[in-house]
Design a protein around this motif. Sequence first.
Motif, short mmCIF file in Angstrom:
data_model
loop_
_atom_site.label_atom_id
_atom_site.label_comp_id
_atom_site.label_asym_id
_atom_site.label_seq_id
_atom_site.Cartn_x
_atom_site.Cartn_y
_atom_site.Cartn_z
N HIS A 1 4.64 5.59 -5.37
CA HIS A 1 4.77 5.53 -6.83
C HIS A 1 3.80 6.50 -7.52
O HIS A 1 4.16 7.13 -8.52
CB HIS A 1 4.52 4.10 -7.32
CG HIS A 1 4.76 3.93 -8.78
ND1 HIS A 1 6.03 4.00 -9.34
CD2 HIS A 1 3.89 3.71 -9.82
CE1 HIS A 1 5.94 3.81 -10.66
NE2 HIS A 1 4.67 3.64 -10.96
N ASN A 2 2.62 6.63 -6.97
CA ASN A 2 1.60 7.50 -7.57
C ASN A 2 1.84 8.98 -7.28
O ASN A 2 1.28 9.84 -7.96
CB ASN A 2 0.21 7.09 -7.09
CG ASN A 2 -0.23 5.74 -7.65
OD1 ASN A 2 0.25 5.32 -8.70
ND2 ASN A 2 -1.12 5.07 -6.95
N ALA A 3 2.65 9.27 -6.29
CA ALA A 3 2.91 10.67 -5.93
C ALA A 3 3.87 11.30 -6.95
O ALA A 3 4.77 10.65 -7.47
CB ALA A 3 3.52 10.74 -4.54
N GLU A 4 3.66 12.58 -7.21
CA GLU A 4 4.56 13.29 -8.11
C GLU A 4 5.86 13.68 -7.41
O GLU A 4 6.92 13.73 -8.03
CB GLU A 4 3.87 14.55 -8.67
CG GLU A 4 2.72 14.24 -9.61
CD GLU A 4 2.12 15.50 -10.22
OE1 GLU A 4 2.66 16.61 -9.94
OE2 GLU A 4 1.13 15.39 -10.96
N LYS B 1 12.34 9.60 -9.27
CA LYS B 1 11.31 10.18 -8.40
C LYS B 1 11.84 11.50 -7.83
O LYS B 1 12.90 11.54 -7.23
CB LYS B 1 10.98 9.21 -7.26
CG LYS B 1 9.96 9.74 -6.26
CD LYS B 1 8.58 9.92 -6.91
CE LYS B 1 7.95 8.58 -7.26
NZ LYS B 1 6.56 8.78 -7.80
N LYS C 1 2.75 1.80 -3.27
CA LYS C 1 1.82 2.22 -4.33
C LYS C 1 1.56 3.72 -4.21
O LYS C 1 1.55 4.45 -5.22
CB LYS C 1 0.51 1.44 -4.23
CG LYS C 1 -0.49 1.81 -5.31
CD LYS C 1 -1.78 1.00 -5.18
CE LYS C 1 -2.79 1.39 -6.25
NZ LYS C 1 -4.05 0.62 -6.11
N ASP C 2 1.35 4.20 -2.98
CA ASP C 2 1.13 5.63 -2.76
C ASP C 2 2.35 6.45 -3.16
O ASP C 2 2.23 7.53 -3.74
CB ASP C 2 0.78 5.89 -1.30
CG ASP C 2 -0.61 5.39 -0.92
OD1 ASP C 2 -1.45 5.22 -1.83
OD2 ASP C 2 -0.85 5.16 0.28
N GLU D 1 9.41 0.38 -12.48
CA GLU D 1 9.70 0.81 -13.85
C GLU D 1 11.18 0.55 -14.11
O GLU D 1 11.95 1.47 -14.40
CB GLU D 1 9.32 2.28 -14.05
CG GLU D 1 7.83 2.53 -13.89
CD GLU D 1 7.42 3.95 -14.27
OE1 GLU D 1 8.20 4.63 -14.95
OE2 GLU D 1 6.33 4.36 -13.89
N LYS E 1 0.83 -1.21 0.00
CA LYS E 1 0.00 0.00 0.00
C LYS E 1 0.86 1.26 0.00
O LYS E 1 0.63 2.20 -0.76
CB LYS E 1 -0.93 -0.01 1.21
CG LYS E 1 -1.82 1.23 1.33
CD LYS E 1 -2.69 1.14 2.57
CE LYS E 1 -3.59 2.38 2.69
NZ LYS E 1 -2.81 3.63 2.79
N GLU F 1 10.21 0.70 -5.48
CA GLU F 1 9.95 1.78 -6.44
C GLU F 1 10.79 1.60 -7.71
O GLU F 1 10.28 1.75 -8.83
CB GLU F 1 10.27 3.13 -5.79
CG GLU F 1 10.18 4.33 -6.71
CD GLU F 1 8.78 4.61 -7.22
OE1 GLU F 1 8.64 5.20 -8.31
OE2 GLU F 1 7.80 4.22 -6.52
N GLU G 1 -2.24 16.95 -2.43
CA GLU G 1 -2.47 15.50 -2.53
C GLU G 1 -1.55 14.82 -3.55
O GLU G 1 -1.49 13.58 -3.59
CB GLU G 1 -3.94 15.23 -2.89
CG GLU G 1 -4.37 15.70 -4.26
CD GLU G 1 -4.80 17.16 -4.25
OE1 GLU G 1 -5.29 17.64 -5.31
OE2 GLU G 1 -4.67 17.82 -3.20
N LYS G 2 -0.83 15.60 -4.34
CA LYS G 2 0.11 15.01 -5.29
C LYS G 2 1.46 14.70 -4.65
O LYS G 2 2.31 14.07 -5.27
CB LYS G 2 0.31 15.96 -6.48
CG LYS G 2 -0.95 16.17 -7.32
CD LYS G 2 -0.68 17.14 -8.45
CE LYS G 2 -1.96 17.39 -9.26
NZ LYS G 2 -1.71 18.36 -10.37
#
Length: 292
Positions: free
Chosen positions: A127-130, A156, A124-125, A260, A121, A256, A176-177
């Motif tokens: 990875h999704n963050a900018e 990243k 995943k958070d 990719e 979890k 992370e 939230e990013k």
Amino acid sequence: MIILKELKNFTDGTSSEIDIKNYILEHPEDIEKMSARELGKATFTSAASVTRFCKKLGYKGYPEFRFKFMSELKFSTGKNNENIELVATENVVTIVRKVTEIQKRAIEETSESLSFEKLKKITKDIHNAEIVDFYAFDLNYYLTQYGCSQYFHARKKTNTYTATNMQAINALMSDEKHFAIFISHTGENGRLVEIAKILKERKTKILVITANKNSTLTELADDYLFASAPKTFQEFLFPAFYSSVKYILDILWGIEFSMEYEKNIKLNKVYDKIGEKALWGLLKKIDLGYTK
């Protein structure tokens, strides 16, 4: 601790052999560089006496004994419930063994507390963050620098600041990013608590890495990861925590990076190419071969 036990239990040898035994137990750090002749000289015996002594212990000779003795000193760790603390009579051997044991225990205890589902979890958070923002003070700040450096190699974007005002301003610009990682041994640092409150208002997800599972910061966080720092480590308390946090950061970064993998490998190859050409210099007409 087989060899040490054999030495301590060796009581029925000649006076020369007892002298050799006592010297080895009292000067373990010297044995690595000493030949049989040198050990004989140091104990007022002879190389032949040293060889006979080693054979009585069940070894082919002094070289085999020395190799196995040094290996045991470096890698044997003793009882897991034993307190580890510095004393006035430390030598190279005992320091090496204690630091090895500290890091081993800290990482093992941290590993045992990790939840695979929670890690999935959290990563995943991330990875999704900018942008990943690190928050910490004092010596923990150096861990945030390490974390930032690692994440850069996984493409990243990260931030970390040592000054309180810069951390607060960075939190005020968050949203939230972003994803925030706090590192705090106690989880009770007042400045970090205030920054966490700002991030909650900004809807930024927070991960706290701490040795205190029931802290103010963990209550404010979306998730926390436990970094072991057993009190049995005495003076080594911070080194234990540092090892635990670095272990966690390496796990998070590894996941992370693997998400990719091909793109990250390509980036790092380009980085190596630049380094070989003109590290930190002005680049001219270099075909980087890399696009985002």
